[in-house]
Design a protein around this motif. Structure first.
Motif, PDB file in Angstrom:
ATOM      1  N   ALA A 188      41.397  40.978  40.554  1.00 53.37           N
ATOM      2  CA  ALA A 188      42.725  41.040  40.451  1.00 53.37           C
ATOM      3  C   ALA A 188      43.391  39.782  40.700  1.00 53.37           C
ATOM      4  N   GLN A 189      42.888  38.901  41.552  1.00 53.82           N
ATOM      5  CA  GLN A 189      43.282  37.517  41.718  1.00 53.82           C
ATOM      6  C   GLN A 189      43.191  36.574  40.343  1.00 53.82           C
ATOM      7  N   GLN A 190      42.252  37.024  39.555  1.00 51.39           N
ATOM      8  CA  GLN A 190      42.030  36.287  38.523  1.00 51.39           C
ATOM      9  C   GLN A 190      42.808  36.735  37.534  1.00 51.39           C
ATOM     10  N   ALA A 191      43.095  38.065  37.540  1.00 48.56           N
ATOM     11  CA  ALA A 191      43.996  38.456  36.350  1.00 48.56           C
ATOM     12  C   ALA A 191      45.412  38.044  36.550  1.00 48.56           C
ATOM     13  N   SER A 192      45.779  37.712  37.787  1.00 50.63           N
ATOM     14  CA  SER A 192      47.052  37.365  38.191  1.00 50.63           C
ATOM     15  C   SER A 192      47.248  35.923  37.838  1.00 50.63           C
ATOM     16  N   HIS A 193      46.279  35.144  38.063  1.00 51.20           N
ATOM     17  CA  HIS A 193      46.162  33.469  37.601  1.00 51.20           C
ATOM     18  C   HIS A 193      45.793  33.194  36.301  1.00 51.20           C
ATOM     19  N   GLY A 194      45.956  34.035  35.363  1.00 49.81           N
ATOM     20  CA  GLY A 194      45.411  33.757  34.166  1.00 49.81           C
ATOM     21  C   GLY A 194      43.969  34.060  33.725  1.00 49.81           C
ATOM     22  N   GLY A 195      43.077  33.642  34.579  1.00 49.15           N
ATOM     23  CA  GLY A 195      41.640  33.743  34.499  1.00 49.15           C
ATOM     24  C   GLY A 195      41.076  33.466  33.235  1.00 49.15           C
TER      25      GLY A 195
END
Length: 122
Positions: A94-101
């Motif tokens: 979820a963190q990677q998806a919110s930061h672009g990833g």
């Protein structure tokens, strides 16, 4: 990247490729344009989790002739570790998806085919 720096790079590249000062400094064997696809590599899965708990559980099974009742504490410890690891993996995703990833290669190829690079400029 600002448009000024892009034009600076373009001018420098044109100067290196020109024949004004004798032979060109750069002699590319392929066009200096990015491809419209990336290599189709598998994404890394990450590190293994709960290895210690799993090895303790298997040692208990071997010692007690694969009796689940005698190894119930090791089983519960292993399952709690697995649940914790799954929660952490979901949180990280979820963190990677919110930061672009990072995009998977298949997704990147789909986007690059939909929006190809400009090939006429060079």
């Amino acid at each position: 990247m600002s448009s000024k720096s892009v034009t600076d790079v373009s001018e420098k590249l044109a100067r290196l490729l020109s024949r004004e000062n004798g032979r060109p400094v750069l002699k590319p064997n392929k066009p200096l344009v990015l491809k419209d696809e990336v290599a189709n590599r598998k994404m890394r899965k990450g590190e293994a989790t709960c290895i210690t708990e799993m090895s303790l559980l298997m040692a208990c099974w071997k010692k007690n002739e694969f009796n689940n009742f005698l190894c119930s504490s090791e089983i519960s410890t292993f399952y709690t570790c697995v649940e914790k690891a799954q929660r952490e993996a979901k949180l990280k995703a979820a963190q990677q998806a919110s930061h672009g990833g990072r995009l998977a290669p298949k997704q990147a190829n789909t986007l690059l085919k939909r929006f190809p690079g400009i090939k006429d400029e060079y």
